[in-house]
Design an enzyme around this catalytic site. Structure first.
Site, PDB file in Angstrom:
ATOM      1  N   TYR A  76       3.704   0.825  -1.061  1.00 45.67           N
ATOM      2  CA  TYR A  76       2.902  -0.284  -0.819  1.00 45.67           C
ATOM      3  C   TYR A  76       2.478  -1.757  -1.164  1.00 45.67           C
ATOM      4  O   TYR A  76       3.462  -1.985  -2.236  1.00 45.67           O
ATOM      5  CB  TYR A  76       1.572   0.528  -1.723  1.00 45.67           C
ATOM      6  CG  TYR A  76      -0.199  -0.413  -1.230  1.00 45.67           C
ATOM      7  CD1 TYR A  76      -0.180   0.142   0.230  1.00 45.67           C
ATOM      8  CD2 TYR A  76      -0.422  -0.493  -2.318  1.00 45.67           C
ATOM      9  CE1 TYR A  76      -1.413  -0.265   1.079  1.00 45.67           C
ATOM     10  CE2 TYR A  76      -1.709  -1.192  -2.078  1.00 45.67           C
ATOM     11  CZ  TYR A  76      -2.193  -1.196  -0.740  1.00 45.67           C
ATOM     12  OH  TYR A  76      -3.808  -1.480  -0.291  1.00 45.67           O
ATOM     13  N   THR A 116       1.393  -3.730  -3.242  1.00 47.36           N
ATOM     14  CA  THR A 116       1.045  -4.379  -4.321  1.00 47.36           C
ATOM     15  C   THR A 116       2.323  -4.012  -5.297  1.00 47.36           C
ATOM     16  O   THR A 116       2.174  -4.385  -5.813  1.00 47.36           O
ATOM     17  CB  THR A 116      -0.475  -4.208  -4.989  1.00 47.36           C
ATOM     18  OG1 THR A 116      -0.755  -2.884  -4.714  1.00 47.36           O
ATOM     19  CG2 THR A 116      -1.273  -4.535  -4.548  1.00 47.36           C
ATOM     20  N   LYS A 117       2.614  -3.297  -4.618  1.00 47.57           N
ATOM     21  CA  LYS A 117       4.359  -2.356  -5.511  1.00 47.57           C
ATOM     22  C   LYS A 117       4.982  -3.019  -5.834  1.00 47.57           C
ATOM     23  O   LYS A 117       5.290  -4.234  -4.994  1.00 47.57           O
ATOM     24  CB  LYS A 117       4.208  -1.068  -4.866  1.00 47.57           C
ATOM     25  CG  LYS A 117       3.320   0.333  -4.713  1.00 47.57           C
ATOM     26  CD  LYS A 117       3.163   0.463  -6.277  1.00 47.57           C
ATOM     27  CE  LYS A 117       1.484   0.523  -5.827  1.00 47.57           C
ATOM     28  NZ  LYS A 117       0.954   2.243  -5.169  1.00 47.57           N
ATOM     29  N   ASN A 118       6.249  -2.765  -6.616  1.00 47.94           N
ATOM     30  CA  ASN A 118       6.856  -3.461  -6.583  1.00 47.94           C
ATOM     31  C   ASN A 118       8.603  -3.996  -6.058  1.00 47.94           C
ATOM     32  O   ASN A 118       9.170  -4.475  -6.056  1.00 47.94           O
ATOM     33  CB  ASN A 118       7.875  -3.204  -8.153  1.00 47.94           C
ATOM     34  CG  ASN A 118       7.116  -2.375  -9.731  1.00 47.94           C
ATOM     35  OD1 ASN A 118       5.624  -3.555  -9.579  1.00 47.94           O
ATOM     36  ND2 ASN A 118       7.958  -2.329 -10.990  1.00 47.94           N
TER      37      ASN A 118
END
Ligand SMILES: *Cc1c(COP(=O)(O)O)cnc(C)c1O
Length: 410
Positions: free
Chosen positions: A205, A207-209
């Site tokens: 997603y 916002t993920k790393n």
């Protein structure tokens, strides 16, 4: 500020505002969790579009192989989200309606929602402090004859106590399905997260790393689970669509299960391939930012995120100090709003699921049923931590957070 102005605006709020302006508040809004997208991803996306293979195709295959290589798992299967992956893992592992699945309430809603989608019942176990991950010592009391699986969540990128969790699972013959949405880079005692439990699920997603816009990946070493994830994730058809239309000739498919539409597109994999190449470089940047925050906030009325446990690697997904309400004149939401007014976007990870209306009402939970999750829900505040932050952004966060806590300090 000339004299007429300060005389004219002598009410307390306005003076606060003047104070902020004088301290050089940043003039653009710092978006929380904004991704770092580079030229390679953009070029790959353009080539993908020109190639005509925009849905599941060769780039998904490449991304899966690269991901399996990075994690060191036998199989990696790309999906359109981590939520889909959590659902599909439980279906592939043959969970049945009425089964119980143990997890933590201190997680994103998807973890527990997916349990409900399979027809199973989520059973919450409180977190341990200061780690904020599921407390293994409280798991056994919640095991019944209906319990089939444990879903540990590697919260904020910090690996759970997997030795204790695996021991309990072995003793009671339970599956371990890991929610590693925050933890792509994490390691536990020399093993990569993604190689320990029966199945592990990752999120890409925005916002993920690692980001593919929307996207997820399942890793497993179990051939049967991998085969089921592949089939059940695409309508329950016995062959992938891109193989069907490839140049080795048309092949019929057979529906062997009423499956789901959970496949990743090549357009998503086009981003993932290049994001994965840069993953450790981005982690390094987040480690630097994390350290700067730790140093800058050491004297503030906050509990800093705990240092990683020995012999583990923290994936540094979210930097989440707990504001010490006992030492402040304001609650967490007021502090968050004050930061927003200074153009610093923050997040809350999370308000414990047992406090949300659905879970509260469906299972009759009281706030005090999970005291540690309640404690964190009221105090946690996620400060910006993406690799896209400039040094100036980091300094702005430090200045604003320090100023805000000073302002509301007792
Ligand atoms: C983001 C997240 C998910 C869901 O991931 P999606 O890819 O958005 O479906 C699940 N669990 C946790 C802990 C998350 O943070």
């Amino acid at each position: 500020m000339d004299e007429t102005v300060s005389v004219k605006y002598d009410d307390e709020n306005i003076l606060d505002t003047i104070f902020i302006v004088e301290e050089n508040m940043r003039d653009t809004f710092l978006v929380f969790g904004s991704p770092l997208i580079e030229e390679e991803e953009i070029q790959e996306m353009v080539e993908c579009l020109r190639s005509g293979w925009i849905s599941t195709g060769p780039r998904v295959g490449t991304f899966q192989d690269m991901f399996a290589g990075y994690i060191g798992s036998r199989y990696a299967l790309a999906l359109n989200s981590c939520t889909a992956g959590l659902h599909l893992s439980m279906i592939a592992a043959d969970l049945q309606p009425g089964d119980e699945v143990i997890t933590t309430p201190m997680t994103f809603a998807a973890t527990a929602n997916a349990i409900i989608h399979t027809g199973a019942k989520p059973v919450f176990v409180d977190i341990e402090m200061p780690a904020m991950t599921i407390d293994p010592e409280k798991i056994e009391a919640k095991i019944t004859e209906k319990t089939r699986a444990i879903i540990p969540v590697h919260l904020y990128g910090r690996p759970c106590n997997m030795d204790a969790i695996t021991a309990i699972a072995d003793k009671h013959n339970l599956l371990v399905i890991e929610d590693a949405a925050h933890a792509i880079e994490a390691e536990y005692k020399g093993r990569k997260i993604g190689t320990i439990g029966d199945i592990t699920v990752f999120s890409f997603y925005v916002t993920k790393n690692l980001v593919t816009g929307e996207g997820g990946m399942i890793t497993t070493n179990n051939e049967e689970y991998a085969a089921k994830v592949e089939t059940y994730g695409l309508h329950g058809m016995s062959r992938g669509a891109w193989k069907r239309y490839s140049d080795d000739g048309f092949k019929h498919y057979q529906v062997v299960f009423p499956g789901f539409k959970y496949n990743m597109m090549d357009m998503q994999a086009a981003l993932g391939i290049h994001q994965l190449k840069r993953i450790d470089q981005c982690l390094k940047r987040r480690e630097e930012v994390w350290q700067r925050y730790d140093e800058a906030f050491a004297q503030l009325p906050v509990d800093l995120p705990p240092a990683p446990e020995e012999n583990t690697k923290h994936a540094r997904h979210l930097y989440t100090p707990l504001v010490r309400l006992e030492d402040l004149k304001a609650d967490r939401d007021t502090i968050q709003q004050a930061l927003h007014e200074e153009n610093i976007g923050t997040g809350i990870h999370y308000i414990s699921l047992h406090l949300h209306p659905y879970y509260r009402d469906a299972y009759g939970y009281q706030p005090e049923d999970f005291p540690n999750a309640l404690h964190v829900s009221r105090r946690t505040l996620s400060l910006p931590l993406s690799a896209s932050l400039s040094d100036q952004d980091v300094q702005d966060v430090i200045d604003s957070f320090t100023r805000t806590l000073d302002r509301y300090g007792t």
